[in-house]
Design a protein around this motif. Sequence first.
Motif, PDB file in Angstrom:
ATOM      1  N   SER A  97     -24.927  11.429 -55.895  1.00 21.65           N
ATOM      2  CA  SER A  97     -26.196  11.051 -55.291  1.00 21.65           C
ATOM      3  C   SER A  97     -26.928  12.277 -54.788  1.00 21.65           C
ATOM      4  CB  SER A  97     -25.960  10.081 -54.124  1.00 21.65           C
ATOM      5  OG  SER A  97     -27.157   9.835 -53.447  1.00 21.65           O
ATOM      6  N   LYS A  99     -29.519  11.908 -53.047  1.00 19.58           N
ATOM      7  CA  LYS A  99     -30.197  11.443 -51.847  1.00 19.58           C
ATOM      8  C   LYS A  99     -29.207  11.215 -50.708  1.00 19.58           C
ATOM      9  CE  LYS A  99     -33.741   9.212 -54.642  1.00 19.58           C
ATOM     10  NZ  LYS A  99     -34.419   7.948 -54.970  1.00 19.58           N
ATOM     11  N   ALA A 100     -28.118  11.979 -50.671  1.00 16.73           N
ATOM     12  CA  ALA A 100     -27.129  11.822 -49.616  1.00 16.73           C
ATOM     13  C   ALA A 100     -27.089  13.092 -48.773  1.00 16.73           C
ATOM     14  CB  ALA A 100     -25.749  11.542 -50.228  1.00 16.73           C
ATOM     15  N   GLU A 102     -26.080  13.568 -45.716  1.00 17.81           N
ATOM     16  CA  GLU A 102     -25.247  13.559 -44.512  1.00 17.81           C
ATOM     17  C   GLU A 102     -24.426  14.840 -44.352  1.00 17.81           C
ATOM     18  OE1 GLU A 102     -23.054  11.269 -47.743  1.00 17.81           O
ATOM     19  OE2 GLU A 102     -25.057  11.365 -46.900  1.00 17.81           O
ATOM     20  N   ASP A 103     -23.953  15.427 -45.468  1.00 15.53           N
ATOM     21  CA  ASP A 103     -23.154  16.640 -45.363  1.00 15.53           C
ATOM     22  C   ASP A 103     -23.991  17.798 -44.844  1.00 15.53           C
ATOM     23  OD1 ASP A 103     -20.980  15.281 -46.284  1.00 15.53           O
ATOM     24  OD2 ASP A 103     -21.280  15.854 -48.376  1.00 15.53           O
ATOM     25  N   GLN A 304     -29.595   4.871 -49.958  1.00 12.59           N
ATOM     26  CA  GLN A 304     -28.647   4.149 -49.125  1.00 12.59           C
ATOM     27  C   GLN A 304     -28.993   4.352 -47.649  1.00 12.59           C
ATOM     28  OE1 GLN A 304     -24.674   5.317 -50.165  1.00 12.59           O
ATOM     29  NE2 GLN A 304     -24.755   4.363 -52.188  1.00 12.59           N
ATOM     30  N   GLN A 306     -27.380   4.154 -44.898  1.00  8.69           N
ATOM     31  CA  GLN A 306     -26.464   4.886 -44.037  1.00  8.69           C
ATOM     32  C   GLN A 306     -26.552   6.398 -44.209  1.00  8.69           C
ATOM     33  OE1 GLN A 306     -25.682   2.606 -46.250  1.00  8.69           O
ATOM     34  NE2 GLN A 306     -23.896   3.138 -47.509  1.00  8.69           N
ATOM     35  N   THR A 307     -27.153   6.854 -45.295  1.00  9.74           N
ATOM     36  CA  THR A 307     -27.306   8.301 -45.470  1.00  9.74           C
ATOM     37  C   THR A 307     -28.458   8.854 -44.642  1.00  9.74           C
ATOM     38  OG1 THR A 307     -28.806   8.092 -47.376  1.00  9.74           O
ATOM     39  CG2 THR A 307     -26.436   8.117 -47.833  1.00  9.74           C
ATOM     40  N   MET A 308     -29.317   7.963 -44.153  1.00  9.70           N
ATOM     41  CA  MET A 308     -30.464   8.408 -43.372  1.00  9.70           C
ATOM     42  C   MET A 308     -30.424   7.922 -41.922  1.00  9.70           C
ATOM     43  SD  MET A 308     -32.307  10.131 -45.554  1.00  9.70           S
ATOM     44  CE  MET A 308     -33.953  10.205 -44.853  1.00  9.70           C
ATOM     45  N   THR A 310     -28.588   5.181 -38.725  1.00  9.24           N
ATOM     46  CA  THR A 310     -27.496   4.362 -38.193  1.00  9.24           C
ATOM     47  C   THR A 310     -28.103   3.299 -37.290  1.00  9.24           C
ATOM     48  OG1 THR A 310     -25.981   6.254 -38.215  1.00  9.24           O
ATOM     49  CG2 THR A 310     -25.366   4.369 -36.843  1.00  9.24           C
ATOM     50  N   SER A 342     -35.479  11.819 -40.530  1.00  8.46           N
ATOM     51  CA  SER A 342     -34.542  10.796 -40.065  1.00  8.46           C
ATOM     52  C   SER A 342     -34.299  10.850 -38.560  1.00  8.46           C
ATOM     53  CB  SER A 342     -33.198  10.941 -40.798  1.00  8.46           C
ATOM     54  OG  SER A 342     -32.654  12.228 -40.585  1.00  8.46           O
TER      55      SER A 342
END
Length: 378
Positions: A97, A99-100, A102-103, A304, A306-308, A310, A342
């Motif tokens: 992805s 568009k993730a 989070e890392d 998704q 949860q990647t942006m 909570t 975000s």
Amino acid sequence: MPVSLEPDGDIPELNSRHNGVFLTECTFTEEYVKEQMQKLKPGKSPGLDGINPHVLNRCAEEMAKPLYIIYRKSLEEGKLPDDWKSARVVPVYKKGSKKAPEDITGMLDEGGGVDIIYLDYSKAFDSVPHQRLLSKLRAYGVDSKVLKWIHEFLIGRKQKVAVGKLGSEKIPHDSEEKDLGVLITEDGKASKQCAAATNKAMAKLRIIKRSFKYFNKESFSLLYKTYIRPHLEYCVQAWCPNYRKDIDMIEKVQRRATKLIPSLRSKEYTQRLKELKLYSLEWRRLRGDLIETFKILNGQEGIQEQTMFTRDENHLRGHSDKLFKPALKKGLNLNCRSKFFSIRVVNHWNSLPGNVVMAKYVHEFKNNIGSTNLDMGS
């Protein structure tokens, strides 16, 4: 970067496989050239010559004959221009992805850094032993002008990896890079992108000012929304300005543009906006953030959730779709990170009335925002 790698040693001669049938001539017509041009897909990217396929497609009738003459001469003489032997390779994301974040964002939260490195590996591309290919073609009966032309086509070819407008021969380590039209700087700030967007918009404004002698509200609205404002809002969720000087610099374009209408020139900026049924660009950026958030939370962006974001499960007041805002560690990256889409949108989203957030459709959400007093300082 050369395209052909020939193994060491002599190239073995292959037994004839043509059964007495030879290909010595390649025949095509002007009509065939035109048909191929008309099959070009307008949405494709232009080649190294920079000519958009849409232009070639629409001008097929006029360009078919000169191109036919050029192609026929090339085939007859067995010669090709150097430009025909150059190729540009554009990397295409294939796995996982994109568009993730989070890392990356997690590393920034911890005070770490993120590097973007562009690499060029010759082994990533297919390498064809050209002499062996020509030998096999000869064995299958390809000969004379056709074989000479193919030989000329294969030798001296070059290709490079393209990243934006830079090629692999000259991609430097730099403090900034343009990605999808947005300037990314190593400090993560948007000032240079703000200046670039402002310059483009101002250039368009000057052209329009020179091209038209008189503006009424209707003609101005059409020209401004079509040719100027898009430069100030393209992909703005990725580079939204957070310094007042940048905010004012972008807003200045709209301030100046609205003075093109003689009847409004002497009025205050807020009054000009009201009569033109426009909003400040700062307000529109906040509105855009909220619309994008609505789309993500309702699964309409292919991202998704949860990647942006909570969800805040411990909210006590307000609507039921509140978002959790993570605590950022103090440090060098705090100011930059706090302005990421975000993060910056969370307070604004949480403060929206319940009837706005609970809209079922995007157009309904947009209409509800229009009647909501958004707090620009949240």
